[in-house]
Design an enzyme around this catalytic site. Structure first.
Site, PDB file in Angstrom:
ATOM      1  N   ASP A  23      12.973 -16.043  38.836  1.00  0.00           N
ATOM      2  CA  ASP A  23      12.882 -17.484  38.579  1.00  0.00           C
ATOM      3  C   ASP A  23      11.726 -18.135  39.334  1.00  0.00           C
ATOM      4  O   ASP A  23      11.389 -17.734  40.450  1.00  0.00           O
ATOM      5  CB  ASP A  23      14.215 -18.137  38.988  1.00  0.00           C
ATOM      6  CG  ASP A  23      14.320 -19.562  38.473  1.00  0.00           C
ATOM      7  OD1 ASP A  23      13.732 -19.861  37.416  1.00  0.00           O
ATOM      8  OD2 ASP A  23      14.992 -20.373  39.134  1.00  0.00           O
ATOM      9  N   ASN A  71      17.827 -20.075  27.555  1.00  0.00           N
ATOM     10  CA  ASN A  71      16.374 -20.299  27.536  1.00  0.00           C
ATOM     11  C   ASN A  71      15.834 -20.537  26.112  1.00  0.00           C
ATOM     12  O   ASN A  71      14.720 -21.049  25.951  1.00  0.00           O
ATOM     13  CB  ASN A  71      15.622 -19.129  28.180  1.00  0.00           C
ATOM     14  CG  ASN A  71      15.780 -19.045  29.690  1.00  0.00           C
ATOM     15  OD1 ASN A  71      15.742 -17.974  30.281  1.00  0.00           O
ATOM     16  ND2 ASN A  71      15.959 -20.186  30.343  1.00  0.00           N
TER      17      ASN A  71
HETATM   18  C1  IPE Z   1      17.548 -18.052  34.889  1.00  0.00           C
HETATM   19  O1  IPE Z   1      16.611 -18.998  35.219  1.00  0.00           O
HETATM   20  C2  IPE Z   1      17.038 -17.213  33.751  1.00  0.00           C
HETATM   21  C3  IPE Z   1      15.895 -16.373  34.048  1.00  0.00           C
HETATM   22  C4  IPE Z   1      15.268 -16.270  35.181  1.00  0.00           C
HETATM   23  C5  IPE Z   1      15.467 -15.561  32.963  1.00  0.00           C
HETATM   24  P1  IPE Z   1      16.686 -20.483  34.635  1.00  0.00           P
HETATM   25  O2  IPE Z   1      15.502 -21.200  35.167  1.00  0.00           O
HETATM   26  O3  IPE Z   1      16.844 -20.447  33.169  1.00  0.00           O
HETATM   27  O4  IPE Z   1      18.040 -21.018  35.281  1.00  0.00           O
HETATM   28  P2  IPE Z   1      18.463 -22.493  35.686  1.00  0.00           P
HETATM   29  O5  IPE Z   1      18.153 -23.365  34.511  1.00  0.00           O
HETATM   30  O6  IPE Z   1      17.648 -22.853  36.876  1.00  0.00           O
HETATM   31  O7  IPE Z   1      19.913 -22.397  36.020  1.00  0.00           O
HETATM   32  C1  IPE Z   2      11.864 -17.935  35.010  1.00  0.00           C
HETATM   33  O1  IPE Z   2      11.015 -18.966  35.376  1.00  0.00           O
HETATM   34  C2  IPE Z   2      11.480 -17.301  33.705  1.00  0.00           C
HETATM   35  C3  IPE Z   2      12.335 -17.693  32.585  1.00  0.00           C
HETATM   36  C4  IPE Z   2      13.419 -18.406  32.666  1.00  0.00           C
HETATM   37  C5  IPE Z   2      11.939 -17.239  31.276  1.00  0.00           C
HETATM   38  P1  IPE Z   2      11.240 -20.442  34.879  1.00  0.00           P
HETATM   39  O2  IPE Z   2      10.519 -20.608  33.573  1.00  0.00           O
HETATM   40  O3  IPE Z   2      12.664 -20.814  34.850  1.00  0.00           O
HETATM   41  O4  IPE Z   2      10.477 -21.252  36.001  1.00  0.00           O
HETATM   42  P2  IPE Z   2      10.970 -22.578  36.722  1.00  0.00           P
HETATM   43  O5  IPE Z   2      12.326 -22.299  37.264  1.00  0.00           O
HETATM   44  O6  IPE Z   2      10.976 -23.648  35.681  1.00  0.00           O
HETATM   45  O7  IPE Z   2       9.960 -22.812  37.786  1.00  0.00           O
HETATM   46 MG    MG Z   3      13.933 -21.580  36.276  1.00  0.00          MG
END
Ligand code: IPE
Ligand code: IPE
Ligand code: MG
Length: 244
Positions: A23, A71
């Site tokens: 993340d 996502n």
């Molecule tokens: C969890 O991260 C999913 C992945 C890293 C693939 P998210 O960014 O989607 O989770 P939340 O929204 O912070 O809970």
């Molecule tokens: C994790 O990074 C990757 C996916 C969820 C696909 P994020 O896209 O959630 O990045 P942040 O949390 O918004 O910084």
């Molecule tokens: Mg994230």
């Protein structure tokens, strides 16, 4: 073994199965005034490094959260970029994954993926089955609640077809209905990015895993961060409910 770092590594307790919620890619890009997809590209590069570091530590199973069922709600532009990045990643690193002995597994609702992405991941998985230095499981279009519901439905099918009776259900054989039935329980979960939550990842499998949260964004995660997570894990007292 004169090197103090090597000495320290020798004294680490190495978990069999590590999971990572990758993340923070979006914030990493934002800090650089770049589009989110730029962060995802950096995140993919980081995965490539981390697989190598984990294999060097002789971690047998690495499971990473790449894309959740939730996502899909993101912008079309970001989702498309991610789906294309997956195709690019396996095109670019096929040789390296082979050389590193990485066996691939995918968990999640793969039928939701665009056709081309689906073909690439299925081929990558198929081509890697003979390798066994490290088993890399990638959660794509994955949600743990969805996985549990799906397992219940498959169990229902087994009841209906008479291959199982209700009293035969156990903790062990219930997990046979999961996407990847043969993965061992998780030992350590690492979540970079600063959030301290599970976000629908492996709820069942994490029951007795040790949790390690770190503020750094995933593209900034370093070899030393991995070492520190392993060092912290080595010092944890895993009691599994026992009174030791
Ligand atoms: C969890 O991260 C999913 C992945 C890293 C693939 P998210 O960014 O989607 O989770 P939340 O929204 O912070 O809970
Ligand atoms: C994790 O990074 C990757 C996916 C969820 C696909 P994020 O896209 O959630 O990045 P942040 O949390 O918004 O910084
Ligand atoms: Mg994230």
């Amino acid at each position: 073994m004169g090197n103090p770092k090597e000495y320290k590594i020798q004294n680490l307790k190495i978990p069999d199965h590590v999971a990572i919620i990758m993340d923070g890619n979006g914030r990493w890009a934002k800090k650089r005034l770049m589009p989110r997809k730029f962060g995802h590209r950096a995140g993919a590069e980081k995965l490539r490094q981390v697989v190598r570091w984990c294999a060097d530590y002789k971690i047998k199973y690495l499971t990473v959260y790449a894309f959740s069922t939730e996502n899909w709600q993101r912008s079309k532009d970001e989702v498309n970029a991610l789906m294309n990045l997956i195709i690019e990643f396996f095109g670019k690193y096929e040789d390296e994954l082979r050389a590193e002995g990485v066996r691939l597994n995918f968990i999640g609702e793969l039928s939701d993926l665009p056709q081309k992405t689906l073909e690439v991941v299925q081929k990558a998985e198929r081509d890697s089955q003979e390798r066994n230095r490290i088993i890399l499981t990638i959660a794509l279009s994955y949600g743990s609640r969805q996985e549990i519901i799906r397992a219940c439905k498959l169990y229902g099918d087994a009841l209906q077809s008479g291959t199982m009776t209700p009293d035969q259900l156990t903790i062990d054989n219930f997990s046979d209905f999961f996407y990847a039935a043969d993965l061992p329980d998780l030992d350590l979960l690492i979540r970079p990015g600063g959030e301290q939550r599970i976000s629908n990842f492996l709820l069942w499998q994490l029951s007795y895993a040790e949790m390690y949260f770190i503020d750094k964004l995933w593209p900034d995660f370093s070899e030393d961060d991995l070492y520190q997570a392993l060092e912290e894990y080595s010092g944890r007292d895993r009691r599994f409910g026992d009174a030791r």
